[in-house]
Design an enzyme around this catalytic site. Structure first.
Site, PDB file in Angstrom:
ATOM      1  CB  SER A  56      -0.971   0.003   1.186  1.00 43.20           C
ATOM      2  OG  SER A  56      -2.051  -0.857   0.935  1.00 43.20           O
ATOM      3  CB  SER A 168     -12.186   0.637   1.357  1.00 46.90           C
ATOM      4  OG  SER A 168     -12.672  -0.074   0.243  1.00 46.90           O
TER       5      SER A 168
END
Length: 376
Positions: A56, A168
């Site tokens: 991420s 998310s």
């Protein structure tokens, strides 16, 4: 600095990580180190220059690419996403969710991951999950539009713009589609041209296939002790996360990128200020964190802040952080993930690796940070 960092890195290895490597900047002084092995079967050592899936941390790159389009007038941060992608987020929801809400995870759109990986359907109820889907989907080529659809039709996690938001990956797949819509090229090409190449990163890419090209480590997934011994997932099709978490990089490239970003050389100073404006968000681990536009802050004792992002993939983890003044930078990569066992209720049990990594972070950042809560 060198001796203490060498020792702190070795401590993480001895705590249970097969191999890890890092680069730390302190002003003009640069330290690089590695400890352990890249392959437990052959004993091949890790080296500080290895390429690695950074998970991420990709989100910071994607957010920067979106903000560049805002600067060029191609996007409006506070415009509804339905203006640009009406078929992907239709109706009233598409009119209520803004581009900004996608970047800072306040859209209310659910995570698609449990639906893409059926045996992880109990996630984040970790005690009820199974790792079988990890093997089933090693070579699956996921369609981002289908993944987005899974997140959009899933029960909402909140109202658009409401806080705390909920982290998310659906948000960042939508940002990838948004980049394609306004630039006419794929998100991968846009991020490569406008962020990776602009920053002069030589060993960073969004891969087209499942292989990691160049020197790299195997990536060992333990899945909370359910995979014993941990299994290698270094060959894996990363279309399941795309512009949310598919990036391959090196610790040196990450430190260069974050240094240029905080210097206002990737996005404008005004865009950087937007990236550093935070809201409360619930991470995938269920922790309440502050989250900006692709950046995560940590308060530093005595004043100031550390900025950065962390990430995980199956078998690998990365943390990149930089002090607010840019003098201290640290990037570290580990080749083991989900090492914690679970108690009967599914909560993570402490592991010596956690404490050893926290100690390394403190050493690397000059004992000015209390540790970075990682939104993964």
């Amino acid at each position: 600095m060198q001796n203490s960092l060498d020792s702190a890195l070795e401590n993480v290895h001895h705590a249970g990580v097969p191999g890890l490597f890092a680069e730390v900047w302190d002003g003009d002084e640069v330290w690089r180190g590695a400890a352990g092995v890249a392959d437990v079967a052959t004993g091949r050592p890790v080296t500080a220059g290895m390429r690695h899936r950074v998970g991420s941390v990709t989100k910071t790159f994607t957010a920067a690419a979106v903000l560049q389009q805002v600067e060029e007038g191609q996007l409006d941060l506070d415009a509804p996403v339905g203006r640009y992608l009406p078929r992907l987020v239709p109706g009233e929801r598409g009119q209520a969710i803004t581009v900004r809400m996608l970047i800072n995870h306040t859209s209310g759109l659910a995570e698609y991951l449990p639906y893409a990986y059926p045996s992880l359907a109990a996630y984040p109820d970790l005690a009820g999950t199974s790792p079988q889907s990890l093997d089933d989907h090693r070579c699956t080529r996921f369609d981002p539009v289908e993944l987005i659809g899974m997140g959009v039709v899933a029960p909402a996690t909140g109202v658009p713009g409401g806080t705390p938001g909920v982290y998310s990956n659906t948000n960042y797949l939508l940002l990838g589609e948004l980049l394609e819509k306004v630039t006419g090229s794929t998100a991968d090409k846009c991020i490569t041209r406008n962020v990776i190449e602009r920053a002069g990163l030589r060993d960073t890419e969004l891969p087209a296939g499942p292989e990691i090209e160049g020197p790299h480590s195997r990536l060992y997934e333990a899945w909370f002790g359910m995979i014993d011994p941990p299994r290698d997932y270094s060959v894996y099709d990363m279309s399941w996360v795309g512009p949310a978490a598919a990036l391959i990089s090196t610790v040196a490239d990450l430190n260069r990128f974050f240094g240029l970003l905080l210097a206002g050389e990737i996005v404008s100073p005004s865009s950087l200020a937007r990236m550093q404006t935070t809201v409360p968000v619930i991470s995938q681990e269920g922790k309440l964190i502050d989250y900006g536009l692709g950046l995560h802050p940590v308060a530093v004792p005595g004043g100031g802040a550390v900025w950065g992002h962390g990430g995980t993939v199956w078998g690998g983890g990365t943390m990149a952080m930089i002090s607010a003044d840019g003098r201290r930078r640290m990037s570290v990569a580990v080749n083991l993930q989900r090492w914690n066992a679970l108690d009967p209720s599914g909560r993570l049990l402490p592991h010596p690796i956690d404490a050893a990594l926290a100690a390394f972070f403190r050493t690397a950042m000059g004992d000015r940070t209390t540790g970075l809560a990682d939104p993964r």
